[in-house]
Enzyme design. Sequence first.
Site, mmCIF file in Angstrom:
data_model
loop_
_atom_site.group_PDB
_atom_site.id
_atom_site.type_symbol
_atom_site.label_atom_id
_atom_site.label_comp_id
_atom_site.label_asym_id
_atom_site.label_seq_id
_atom_site.Cartn_x
_atom_site.Cartn_y
_atom_site.Cartn_z
ATOM 1 C CB CYS A 102 77.320 60.958 42.219
ATOM 2 S SG CYS A 102 76.564 59.980 43.543
ATOM 3 C CE LYS A 141 73.090 63.224 34.686
ATOM 4 N NZ LYS A 141 72.930 63.486 36.123
ATOM 5 C CG HIS A 171 70.828 67.366 38.000
ATOM 6 N ND1 HIS A 171 70.077 66.215 37.964
ATOM 7 C CD2 HIS A 171 70.253 68.154 38.939
ATOM 8 C CE1 HIS A 171 69.082 66.317 38.841
ATOM 9 N NE2 HIS A 171 69.182 67.485 39.445
ATOM 10 C CG ASN A 204 69.553 65.117 34.370
ATOM 11 O OD1 ASN A 204 70.213 64.874 35.373
ATOM 12 N ND2 ASN A 204 68.470 64.403 34.081
ATOM 13 C CG ASP A 206 62.865 69.386 38.146
ATOM 14 O OD1 ASP A 206 63.144 68.464 38.935
ATOM 15 O OD2 ASP A 206 63.011 70.591 38.434
#
Length: 332
Positions: A102, A141, A171, A204, A206
């Site tokens: 995050c 993640k 990501h 992860n 787009d």
Amino acid sequence: MVKIGNIELGIFPLLLAPMEDVSDPPFRAVCKENGADLMYTEFISSEGLIRNAEKSVQKLDIYDYERPIGIQIFGDKIESMREAASIAEAAQPEIIDINYGCPVKKVACKGAGAGILLDIPKMQEMTSEIVKQVSLPVTVKTRLGWDDSTIRILEVAKRLQDVGIQALTIHGRTRAQMYKGEADWTKIAEVKHHPDIHIPIFGNGDIDSPEKALDYRNRYELDGIMIGRAAIGYPWIFNEIKHFMKTGEHLAAPDMKTRVATAKKHLQFSLEWKNELQGIFEMRRHYTNYFRGIPNFKPYRARLVESENPEELFNILDEISAVFEDAYALVE
């Protein structure tokens, strides 16, 4: 076959990203119905869980039809994260996921989320403690790094694999990028194809069309894709991607009856899961996307986001279905 622990996810699974104020049970319900293979809850504060905060505890709600599902937790204190992992495990998900990605200031700048990328030894220690604390598979993640000068994602992957995580989603941006610029999937692929990496690696960032999903699958050869913002108000993207990958052809765009039926189902579940007023407010961010591209739709959108009456909202949606019956043909 891609597996996390003993959980079989198919050949190339499509995952729904954990999105704050989006990935709640009503939203997950329509995504699962439309092809999501694995979903995660909104991220849940470890401090909120151990204090039994109502908002945090409510996010533990999961339903059998969502399975397999992971509960995602975040925090900056190792002991709190260990305790929160146990609380999450008691809710009986299939997976415990840790949020190390995050980028939001109030999270990252306190050392949680992507903030822990500035302290990789602590990230490794925290992950190790959580893996030891629970019997469920633990996944993570994260992002490529804090900024361009701190990209150590391969080291992160090796360290987290060494302490026992069973899958990693990356990501393809740094924290400094937030959601700007283009996600760099080449660095995700470098992790996946390194000879020391043996756990599933998901990409992860787009993915917003069947064409891009197929291109990225073929180009980067990861184990699967996690989809976030592109699914908001458009849960059909999962089945559209699967169909395109299988046949090379596009599914027909959802017609207006389908769009309205899905929006009504989402709204009904939102009203039931939260209190009535909160359920109405939570839906407002979704209407634009459910009806994106429909000509002359603005007045109806205004009515949807202004109404605080459930019966009126369902009537507006029925009116939309009748008035714009053929409008889906104009949507690209």
